[in-house]
Design a protein around this motif. Sequence first.
Motif, PDB file in Angstrom:
ATOM      1  N   ARG A 167      32.646 -29.126  -2.883  1.00 54.97           N
ATOM      2  CA  ARG A 167      32.345 -27.776  -2.415  1.00 54.97           C
ATOM      3  C   ARG A 167      33.213 -26.738  -3.127  1.00 54.97           C
ATOM      4  NH1 ARG A 167      29.000 -26.987   1.141  1.00 54.97           N
ATOM      5  NH2 ARG A 167      29.813 -24.888   1.465  1.00 54.97           N
ATOM      6  N   ASN A 168      33.726 -27.125  -4.301  1.00 54.08           N
ATOM      7  CA  ASN A 168      34.644 -26.240  -5.020  1.00 54.08           C
ATOM      8  C   ASN A 168      33.958 -25.441  -6.126  1.00 54.08           C
ATOM      9  OD1 ASN A 168      34.269 -28.771  -6.280  1.00 54.08           O
ATOM     10  ND2 ASN A 168      36.032 -28.423  -7.619  1.00 54.08           N
ATOM     11  N   PHE A 169      32.624 -25.396  -6.106  1.00 54.86           N
ATOM     12  CA  PHE A 169      31.926 -24.628  -7.128  1.00 54.86           C
ATOM     13  C   PHE A 169      30.724 -23.905  -6.514  1.00 54.86           C
ATOM     14  CE2 PHE A 169      29.701 -28.673  -7.113  1.00 54.86           C
ATOM     15  CZ  PHE A 169      28.357 -28.329  -7.286  1.00 54.86           C
ATOM     16  N   VAL A 170      30.247 -22.861  -7.234  1.00 55.16           N
ATOM     17  CA  VAL A 170      29.054 -22.118  -6.812  1.00 55.16           C
ATOM     18  C   VAL A 170      28.071 -22.090  -7.974  1.00 55.16           C
ATOM     19  CG1 VAL A 170      30.216 -20.691  -5.089  1.00 55.16           C
ATOM     20  CG2 VAL A 170      30.097 -19.906  -7.477  1.00 55.16           C
ATOM     21  N   ILE A 171      26.801 -21.843  -7.628  1.00 57.31           N
ATOM     22  CA  ILE A 171      25.723 -21.913  -8.617  1.00 57.31           C
ATOM     23  C   ILE A 171      24.975 -20.582  -8.665  1.00 57.31           C
ATOM     24  CG2 ILE A 171      23.626 -23.129  -9.324  1.00 57.31           C
ATOM     25  CD1 ILE A 171      24.592 -25.461  -7.476  1.00 57.31           C
ATOM     26  N   ALA A 172      24.868 -20.012  -9.856  1.00 60.09           N
ATOM     27  CA  ALA A 172      24.021 -18.838 -10.097  1.00 60.09           C
ATOM     28  C   ALA A 172      22.807 -19.287 -10.894  1.00 60.09           C
ATOM     29  CB  ALA A 172      24.790 -17.772 -10.866  1.00 60.09           C
ATOM     30  N   SER A 173      21.675 -18.605 -10.683  1.00 64.02           N
ATOM     31  CA  SER A 173      20.430 -19.082 -11.279  1.00 64.02           C
ATOM     32  C   SER A 173      19.518 -17.919 -11.638  1.00 64.02           C
ATOM     33  CB  SER A 173      19.742 -20.037 -10.290  1.00 64.02           C
ATOM     34  OG  SER A 173      18.552 -20.578 -10.835  1.00 64.02           O
ATOM     35  N   VAL A 174      18.321 -18.282 -12.118  1.00 64.50           N
ATOM     36  CA  VAL A 174      17.261 -17.317 -12.429  1.00 64.50           C
ATOM     37  C   VAL A 174      15.956 -17.829 -11.831  1.00 64.50           C
ATOM     38  CG1 VAL A 174      15.880 -16.240 -14.253  1.00 64.50           C
ATOM     39  CG2 VAL A 174      18.339 -16.582 -14.597  1.00 64.50           C
ATOM     40  N   ASP A 175      15.249 -16.992 -11.099  1.00 61.56           N
ATOM     41  CA  ASP A 175      13.892 -17.274 -10.623  1.00 61.56           C
ATOM     42  C   ASP A 175      13.524 -16.438  -9.404  1.00 61.56           C
ATOM     43  OD1 ASP A 175      12.409 -18.854 -12.304  1.00 61.56           O
ATOM     44  OD2 ASP A 175      12.887 -20.735 -11.314  1.00 61.56           O
ATOM     45  N   GLY A 176      14.167 -16.763  -8.245  1.00 61.62           N
ATOM     46  CA  GLY A 176      13.747 -16.160  -6.985  1.00 61.62           C
ATOM     47  C   GLY A 176      12.758 -17.025  -6.236  1.00 61.62           C
ATOM     48  N   ALA A 177      12.812 -18.337  -6.445  1.00 61.58           N
ATOM     49  CA  ALA A 177      11.885 -19.261  -5.794  1.00 61.58           C
ATOM     50  C   ALA A 177      12.095 -19.270  -4.281  1.00 61.58           C
ATOM     51  CB  ALA A 177      12.082 -20.679  -6.344  1.00 61.58           C
ATOM     52  N   PRO A 178      11.004 -19.378  -3.496  1.00 59.18           N
ATOM     53  CA  PRO A 178      11.133 -19.398  -2.035  1.00 59.18           C
ATOM     54  C   PRO A 178      12.088 -20.477  -1.536  1.00 59.18           C
ATOM     55  CG  PRO A 178       8.853 -19.082  -2.651  1.00 59.18           C
ATOM     56  CD  PRO A 178       9.598 -19.362  -3.924  1.00 59.18           C
ATOM     57  N   SER A 179      12.055 -21.653  -2.139  1.00 57.88           N
ATOM     58  CA  SER A 179      12.936 -22.740  -1.689  1.00 57.88           C
ATOM     59  C   SER A 179      14.395 -22.406  -1.953  1.00 57.88           C
ATOM     60  CB  SER A 179      12.558 -24.047  -2.388  1.00 57.88           C
ATOM     61  OG  SER A 179      12.526 -23.875  -3.800  1.00 57.88           O
ATOM     62  N   PHE A 180      14.683 -21.722  -3.060  1.00 52.46           N
ATOM     63  CA  PHE A 180      16.054 -21.289  -3.351  1.00 52.46           C
ATOM     64  C   PHE A 180      16.492 -20.234  -2.346  1.00 52.46           C
ATOM     65  CE2 PHE A 180      19.416 -18.885  -5.303  1.00 52.46           C
ATOM     66  CZ  PHE A 180      20.081 -19.759  -6.148  1.00 52.46           C
ATOM     67  N   ILE A 181      15.633 -19.256  -2.079  1.00 52.35           N
ATOM     68  CA  ILE A 181      15.957 -18.187  -1.140  1.00 52.35           C
ATOM     69  C   ILE A 181      16.237 -18.755   0.247  1.00 52.35           C
ATOM     70  CG2 ILE A 181      15.083 -16.124  -0.001  1.00 52.35           C
ATOM     71  CD1 ILE A 181      15.824 -15.780  -2.994  1.00 52.35           C
ATOM     72  N   SER A 182      15.438 -19.725   0.658  1.00 53.60           N
ATOM     73  CA  SER A 182      15.648 -20.354   1.961  1.00 53.60           C
ATOM     74  C   SER A 182      16.994 -21.060   2.018  1.00 53.60           C
ATOM     75  CB  SER A 182      14.516 -21.347   2.237  1.00 53.60           C
ATOM     76  OG  SER A 182      14.725 -22.022   3.449  1.00 53.60           O
ATOM     77  N   ARG A 183      17.319 -21.784   0.961  1.00 59.89           N
ATOM     78  CA  ARG A 183      18.579 -22.535   0.915  1.00 59.89           C
ATOM     79  C   ARG A 183      19.780 -21.588   0.784  1.00 59.89           C
ATOM     80  NH1 ARG A 183      21.422 -26.244   2.970  1.00 59.89           N
ATOM     81  NH2 ARG A 183      23.200 -26.739   1.656  1.00 59.89           N
ATOM     82  N   LEU A 184      19.565 -20.452   0.168  1.00 58.83           N
ATOM     83  CA  LEU A 184      20.626 -19.464  -0.018  1.00 58.83           C
ATOM     84  C   LEU A 184      21.214 -19.010   1.315  1.00 58.83           C
ATOM     85  CD1 LEU A 184      22.056 -17.627  -2.141  1.00 58.83           C
ATOM     86  CD2 LEU A 184      20.133 -16.044  -1.902  1.00 58.83           C
ATOM     87  N   GLN A 185      20.410 -19.044   2.360  1.00 56.50           N
ATOM     88  CA  GLN A 185      20.833 -18.546   3.665  1.00 56.50           C
ATOM     89  C   GLN A 185      21.585 -19.580   4.498  1.00 56.50           C
ATOM     90  OE1 GLN A 185      17.508 -15.987   5.434  1.00 56.50           O
ATOM     91  NE2 GLN A 185      16.411 -17.104   3.849  1.00 56.50           N
ATOM     92  N   ALA A 186      21.637 -20.838   4.038  1.00 56.88           N
ATOM     93  CA  ALA A 186      22.298 -21.896   4.807  1.00 56.88           C
ATOM     94  C   ALA A 186      23.816 -21.724   4.780  1.00 56.88           C
ATOM     95  CB  ALA A 186      21.914 -23.259   4.244  1.00 56.88           C
ATOM     96  N   ASP A 187      24.454 -22.079   5.887  1.00 59.91           N
ATOM     97  CA  ASP A 187      25.912 -21.926   6.003  1.00 59.91           C
ATOM     98  C   ASP A 187      26.663 -22.782   4.990  1.00 59.91           C
ATOM     99  OD1 ASP A 187      25.594 -20.123   8.064  1.00 59.91           O
ATOM    100  OD2 ASP A 187      25.805 -21.646   9.642  1.00 59.91           O
TER     101      ASP A 187
END
Length: 318
Positions: free
Chosen positions: A243-263
Amino acid sequence: MSRLKTRHCPFILSIFLLSMTSWVQAETLDRLAYLRLGISVSDLGNPYFAALAQGAKRQAQALVESDQVETLLYSSAYDVERQTQQIESFIEQSVDMILVSAAVFDAFEAVIDRAQSRGIPVLAVDVKALGADATVTTHNYQAGHLACDQLAQHLNFQGDVVILNGPPVSSIIERVEGCQQALAQYPAIRLISSDLNTGGSREGGLETMTHVLTRYPDIQGVFSINDPAALGAEMAGQQAGKRNFVIASVDGAPSFISRLQADDSLLLGTATQSPAKMAELAVQMGYDLLQGKALNLREVLIPARWVNAANLDAAEVW
């Protein structure tokens, strides 16, 4: 906050897109009775390309009488021979226009020329294709630059970063170039890997990130060339207990947006694309060509916008 070079300025591109939109709306065209579209995209397993195809059909239905539209939709799986055969099939079936997301920029000039000799406009969407009548893509350099600048800010401009790469199509090459230029502005950020190919899929992201975490267990940041690969990379981190890293991406996919909101999300955010708008503009341009109209613009670059958990409510996503 960094600044893009003038030739990549998203403000200029916004004006460029607005002028394109105004031009489209200003035209009053004689409506055709029927349209048949041939669409060859890279991966129909990716919701991005499904949204692109839906946008193309929706725009075509708005242009013709009685919504009489037929779409022939194929997936190339980034295979040049397969995509060449698909375009040949479109020609033989006498489609009215072809939309192609090219597996390789310069591999289809001959077959595109054959289509054009039969009066079939060819529109490059998502990625460039040599010889196409017009091109509509995301401003991919800007998208990669934007995502990696946000990543650098989150890391307080220091730390080890990897790029999860993908198939060598123009969109991905340009995103990686933009990311590299953004990161290069910050001497305390070290880019330790940039050439591992995820294939742009969730499975590829999982496999590639598993390898990365074995070799570089203490990385702080990841740039993924698209959201499916980013979701796979996050899964690899979870499986490894990292949990020591973060991920930036390109797209805006619904599945990514949904996961983005998880704690427990490792996703920082994504530079969103507009696949439906991209296809709508391409179909409009193809329609104008069918009616013998000259195009005022032959290349449209649509700027990406940054979406993260903080601005999600106000974001336009597909």
